[in-house]
Scaffold this active site. Sequence first.
Site, PDB file in Angstrom:
ATOM      1  N   GLY A  22      35.318  24.031  36.390  1.00  0.00           N
ATOM      2  CA  GLY A  22      35.078  25.315  36.539  1.00  0.00           C
ATOM      3  C   GLY A  22      34.504  25.701  38.019  1.00  0.00           C
ATOM      4  O   GLY A  22      34.286  25.097  38.694  1.00  0.00           O
ATOM      5  N   LEU A  23      34.220  27.071  37.991  1.00  0.00           N
ATOM      6  CA  LEU A  23      33.964  27.570  39.428  1.00  0.00           C
ATOM      7  C   LEU A  23      32.559  26.979  39.955  1.00  0.00           C
ATOM      8  O   LEU A  23      31.847  26.737  39.113  1.00  0.00           O
ATOM      9  CB  LEU A  23      33.845  29.106  39.413  1.00  0.00           C
ATOM     10  CG  LEU A  23      35.207  29.946  39.158  1.00  0.00           C
ATOM     11  CD1 LEU A  23      35.175  31.298  39.035  1.00  0.00           C
ATOM     12  CD2 LEU A  23      36.292  29.476  40.160  1.00  0.00           C
ATOM     13  N   SER A  24      32.071  27.027  41.173  1.00  0.00           N
ATOM     14  CA  SER A  24      31.115  26.945  41.697  1.00  0.00           C
ATOM     15  C   SER A  24      30.088  27.757  41.144  1.00  0.00           C
ATOM     16  O   SER A  24      30.416  29.047  40.963  1.00  0.00           O
ATOM     17  CB  SER A  24      31.010  27.116  43.103  1.00  0.00           C
ATOM     18  OG  SER A  24      29.720  26.983  43.739  1.00  0.00           O
ATOM     19  N   LYS A  28      28.017  23.450  35.727  1.00  0.00           N
ATOM     20  CA  LYS A  28      28.692  22.301  35.720  1.00  0.00           C
ATOM     21  C   LYS A  28      27.409  21.043  35.832  1.00  0.00           C
ATOM     22  O   LYS A  28      27.268  20.343  35.012  1.00  0.00           O
ATOM     23  CB  LYS A  28      29.837  21.878  36.532  1.00  0.00           C
ATOM     24  CG  LYS A  28      31.008  22.764  36.308  1.00  0.00           C
ATOM     25  CD  LYS A  28      32.096  22.358  37.448  1.00  0.00           C
ATOM     26  CE  LYS A  28      31.707  22.772  38.840  1.00  0.00           C
ATOM     27  NZ  LYS A  28      31.438  23.809  39.123  1.00  0.00           N
ATOM     28  N   SER A  96      37.232  20.675  40.417  1.00  0.00           N
ATOM     29  CA  SER A  96      38.827  20.382  40.325  1.00  0.00           C
ATOM     30  C   SER A  96      39.580  21.545  39.928  1.00  0.00           C
ATOM     31  O   SER A  96      39.894  21.547  38.794  1.00  0.00           O
ATOM     32  CB  SER A  96      38.869  19.012  39.235  1.00  0.00           C
ATOM     33  OG  SER A  96      37.761  19.509  38.149  1.00  0.00           O
TER      34      SER A  96
END
EC number: 2.7.1.25
Length: 191
Positions: A22-24, A28, A96
Amino acid sequence: MSSPCQHELIKRHAACVVWFTGLSGAGKTTLAFALDDALRRKGIHTAVLDGDSLRLGLNSDLGFSPEDRATNVQRTAQVSKLMVDAGLVVIVSLISPQAESRNKARSLFNEDQFFEVYLNTPLEVCEQRDPKGLYRKARGGDITQFTGISAAYEVPGSPHLVLQTQALSVSDCLERLLAMLEPALKRRSAN
């Protein structure tokens, strides 16, 4: 030479990878360490591979070009494979952004060993969180090839789990993650 199955039998749980993408700012790292803690409390042998930490060592020679991002994912997947072969539950926290790279990572594992978890958090929420000030720098032109701003993020086509971290608490996400993993972790302990 011992086999992965022998390691799983000794540890009394199956080995697998939980791959957060997922995005920054999507959450995560937060979820990776929360899951790590929850699994360890259950006696599960774990390891966390966090993108920021990996870029301080193993992947310190890489930039953020599409080629370097693919190499980052490939190296992380190879290390994950070694750890799974040693009987661990590996928790990967990595943007990723390229579907092809994630699919290559997935191909290293048996179908029941790889769990892709997509943190579907809107860009505006990630920008509001912006724990490292990266979005501000990207919007200001100080960072080029920044995923979600000047570089694409390819949404997973068939993740095992989608979590909307703007709407779910960490404990809600954790509950869903554990429910997803429970059948897989019991796979070996029943043998």
